[in-house]
Design an enzyme around this catalytic site. Structure first.
Site, PDB file in Angstrom:
ATOM      1  N   ARG A  46      45.479  21.738 -25.815  1.00  0.00           N
ATOM      2  CA  ARG A  46      46.131  20.420 -25.858  1.00  0.00           C
ATOM      3  C   ARG A  46      46.988  20.339 -27.124  1.00  0.00           C
ATOM      4  O   ARG A  46      48.069  19.773 -27.127  1.00  0.00           O
ATOM      5  CB  ARG A  46      45.096  19.285 -25.845  1.00  0.00           C
ATOM      6  CG  ARG A  46      45.756  17.929 -26.077  1.00  0.00           C
ATOM      7  CD  ARG A  46      44.903  16.695 -25.815  1.00  0.00           C
ATOM      8  NE  ARG A  46      43.488  16.856 -25.838  1.00  0.00           N
ATOM      9  CZ  ARG A  46      42.736  16.882 -26.950  1.00  0.00           C
ATOM     10  NH1 ARG A  46      43.287  16.736 -28.132  1.00  0.00           N
ATOM     11  NH2 ARG A  46      41.438  17.048 -26.863  1.00  0.00           N
ATOM     12  N   TYR A  98      65.911   2.520 -16.524  1.00  0.00           N
ATOM     13  CA  TYR A  98      65.096   3.065 -15.441  1.00  0.00           C
ATOM     14  C   TYR A  98      63.977   2.062 -15.112  1.00  0.00           C
ATOM     15  O   TYR A  98      63.371   1.490 -16.026  1.00  0.00           O
ATOM     16  CB  TYR A  98      64.521   4.403 -15.920  1.00  0.00           C
ATOM     17  CG  TYR A  98      63.603   5.067 -14.937  1.00  0.00           C
ATOM     18  CD1 TYR A  98      64.098   5.662 -13.779  1.00  0.00           C
ATOM     19  CD2 TYR A  98      62.236   5.117 -15.154  1.00  0.00           C
ATOM     20  CE1 TYR A  98      63.253   6.279 -12.873  1.00  0.00           C
ATOM     21  CE2 TYR A  98      61.375   5.739 -14.255  1.00  0.00           C
ATOM     22  CZ  TYR A  98      61.893   6.309 -13.117  1.00  0.00           C
ATOM     23  OH  TYR A  98      61.053   6.916 -12.229  1.00  0.00           O
ATOM     24  N   ASP A 170      67.688   7.150 -23.888  1.00  0.00           N
ATOM     25  CA  ASP A 170      67.238   7.951 -22.751  1.00  0.00           C
ATOM     26  C   ASP A 170      68.467   8.705 -22.248  1.00  0.00           C
ATOM     27  O   ASP A 170      69.397   8.122 -21.704  1.00  0.00           O
ATOM     28  CB  ASP A 170      66.669   7.005 -21.677  1.00  0.00           C
ATOM     29  CG  ASP A 170      66.102   7.755 -20.473  1.00  0.00           C
ATOM     30  OD1 ASP A 170      66.567   8.875 -20.196  1.00  0.00           O
ATOM     31  OD2 ASP A 170      65.212   7.201 -19.799  1.00  0.00           O
ATOM     32  N   LYS A 195      64.468  15.797 -14.147  1.00  0.00           N
ATOM     33  CA  LYS A 195      65.801  15.700 -13.577  1.00  0.00           C
ATOM     34  C   LYS A 195      66.643  16.934 -13.949  1.00  0.00           C
ATOM     35  O   LYS A 195      66.283  18.026 -13.605  1.00  0.00           O
ATOM     36  CB  LYS A 195      66.442  14.381 -14.018  1.00  0.00           C
ATOM     37  CG  LYS A 195      65.482  13.171 -13.968  1.00  0.00           C
ATOM     38  CD  LYS A 195      64.978  12.830 -12.570  1.00  0.00           C
ATOM     39  CE  LYS A 195      63.783  11.871 -12.553  1.00  0.00           C
ATOM     40  NZ  LYS A 195      63.935  10.649 -13.311  1.00  0.00           N
TER      41      LYS A 195
HETATM   42  C1  LIG Z   1      63.082   9.622 -13.858  1.00  0.00           C
HETATM   43  C2  LIG Z   1      63.477   8.915 -15.061  1.00  0.00           C
HETATM   44  C3  LIG Z   1      62.532   8.513 -16.024  1.00  0.00           C
HETATM   45  C4  LIG Z   1      61.038   8.723 -15.819  1.00  0.00           C
HETATM   46  O1  LIG Z   1      60.698  10.074 -15.812  1.00  0.00           O
HETATM   47  P1  LIG Z   1      59.452  10.689 -15.012  1.00  0.00           P
HETATM   48  O2  LIG Z   1      59.582  12.144 -15.284  1.00  0.00           O
HETATM   49  O3  LIG Z   1      59.624  10.322 -13.565  1.00  0.00           O
HETATM   50  O4  LIG Z   1      58.218  10.091 -15.586  1.00  0.00           O
HETATM   51  C5  LIG Z   1      62.970   7.897 -17.161  1.00  0.00           C
HETATM   52  N1  LIG Z   1      64.280   7.656 -17.365  1.00  0.00           N
HETATM   53  C6  LIG Z   1      65.224   8.006 -16.474  1.00  0.00           C
HETATM   54  C7  LIG Z   1      66.658   7.713 -16.759  1.00  0.00           C
HETATM   55  C8  LIG Z   1      64.860   8.645 -15.298  1.00  0.00           C
HETATM   56  O5  LIG Z   1      65.798   8.976 -14.403  1.00  0.00           O
END
Ligand SMILES: *Cc1c(COP(=O)(O)O)cnc(C)c1O
Length: 377
Positions: A46, A98, A170, A195
């Site tokens: 961890r 998001y 983000d 993504k």
């Molecule tokens: C998908 C997404 C998240 C969340 O990520 P996860 O991997 O699904 O927990 C946060 N911000 C944006 C812009 C996203 O597209």
């Protein structure tokens, strides 16, 4: 070093034990120690894992950050970042983040005394009156999901820093290939590696990149204390993904522009949301801040019935949530990704029932356009 060279080599040193060129998946929970208090720097997985460390070096380098931490999901990365604020602190949150980020603030952090206000950060003049004496953080996403609103990162950073607040961005939609927020003064970059960074729709993960040593120490402490770590196998997958980030992003961008232009000229489409179009209200800002526009395109079909028709008629594009993979995905934000956002809020953001979002993949563009064309007719 150039971006692709960094992507291929940062963190990817040949394995010390065997010389393996590809960083091995260290699928272990613990490590043999040489004697009491004597070990090779690894005690428990961890806390430390060589595959995860390699990925952490890799993405930190791509974002131009000194420190990087890989998490089990984008949301756990965002949650760890928000442990930099405490009960009684105030956060300015972009009003079109998001859906999961909004839910984390409105349903979870609010229960723990963290105050927040939603602000349309695409117009920085909205920001000034939102600051309070206890504002400790400004959290933005640019471009936003799904209507692709762009926020001026340099302007937001200047304003927040003058008031002693950190800025978090983000950067999931652009990836560090098209946008490096730290270069515009942003303090902390978060990602859903699910993504574009992984890029193959086969892993869920998250990342935090930053330069401040004290904040990094806390994020690392949280990563180990809470334990929402990225697994060795997922670390391997994302590390494999970032090696081709540059070529994939170029392909997503090329196809994204073609799809946006095609839709903009289509008689059945009322409006297209894509920062690469000259008609986008922040096209100039996007050109200044990003080196590309990416593969996310949203468009207005006019009604739920029209949207349903398109979503159920596509054959190549897959109906599904998520984005950033090599395959084209199509979705209905109002009922899928943004279902947790109240209806009137959704509508004020332009997330109408007729809105359709495409994550344009890297298939042959003729095939993508033909699919959309038949679905629209
Ligand atoms: C998908 C997404 C998240 C969340 O990520 P996860 O991997 O699904 O927990 C946060 N911000 C944006 C812009 C996203 O597209």
């Amino acid at each position: 070093m150039g971006f692709s060279t960094t992507a291929i080599h940062a963190g990817n040193e040949p394995d010390i034990a065997t010389g393996a060129v590809s960083v091995p998946i260290y699928q272990t929970s613990t490590y043999a120690q040489d004697g009491l208090g004597r070990h090779k720097g690894f005690e428990y997985a961890r806390t430390q894992n060589p595959t995860r460390s390699a990925l952490e070096k890799n993405i930190a380098a791509l974002e131009g950050a000194k420190f990087g931490f890989a998490f089990a999901s984008g949301m756990s990365a965002i949650d760890a970042t928000l442990k930099l604020v405490k009960a009684g602190d105030h956060v300015i949150l972009g009003d079109n983040t998001y859906g999961g980020t909004f839910r984390l603030f409105s349903r979870v952090l609010s229960e723990y005394g963290v105050e927040f206000d939603l602000v349309d950060t695409s117009d920085v003049t909205n920001l000034e009156p939102a600051f309070r004496s206890n504002t400790k953080m400004v959290f933005v996403e640019t471009p936003t999901n799904p209507v692709m609103t762009v926020t001026d990162l340099q302007a937001v950073s200047d304003m927040a820093h003058a008031r002693g607040a950190r800025v978090v961005c983000d950067n999931t939609f652009m990836s560090p290939y098209f946008q490096r927020p730290i270069e515009f003064g942003v303090d902390i970059v978060v990602h859903s590696t699910t993504k574009y960074l992984n890029g193959h729709s086969d892993s869920v993960g998250g990342f935090v990149a930053l330069n401040d040593e004290k904040d990094a120490e806390w994020i690392g402490f949280i990563q180990n204390s809470v334990g929402a770590i990225l697994s060795p196998f997922d670390s391997f997958l994302v590390l494999r993904g970032t090696k081709t980030l540059a070529v994939r992003m170029e392909a997503h961008d090329k196809n994204g522009r073609m799809v946006a232009n095609f839709l903009a000229e289509h008689p059945r489409i009322e409006r297209v949301f894509y920062p690469g179009l000259a008609s986008h209200p922040q096209h100039e800002l996007a050109k200044r801040q990003q080196t590309g526009f990416g593969g996310m395109v949203a468009f207005e079909t006019g009604s739920l019935a029209n949207a349903k028709k398109v979503l159920e008629s596509v054959k190549l594009c897959t109906l599904g949530e998520s984005l950033g993979g090599v395959e084209s995905l199509i979705s209905h934000p109002a009922s899928m990704t943004h279902a947790s956002v109240p209806q009137e809020k959704r509508e004020s953001l332009g997330i109408t029932d007729g809105l359709v979002r495409v994550s344009v993949g890297i298939e042959d563009i003729e095939d993508i356009l033909a699919d959309l064309d038949q679905a629209l007719s």
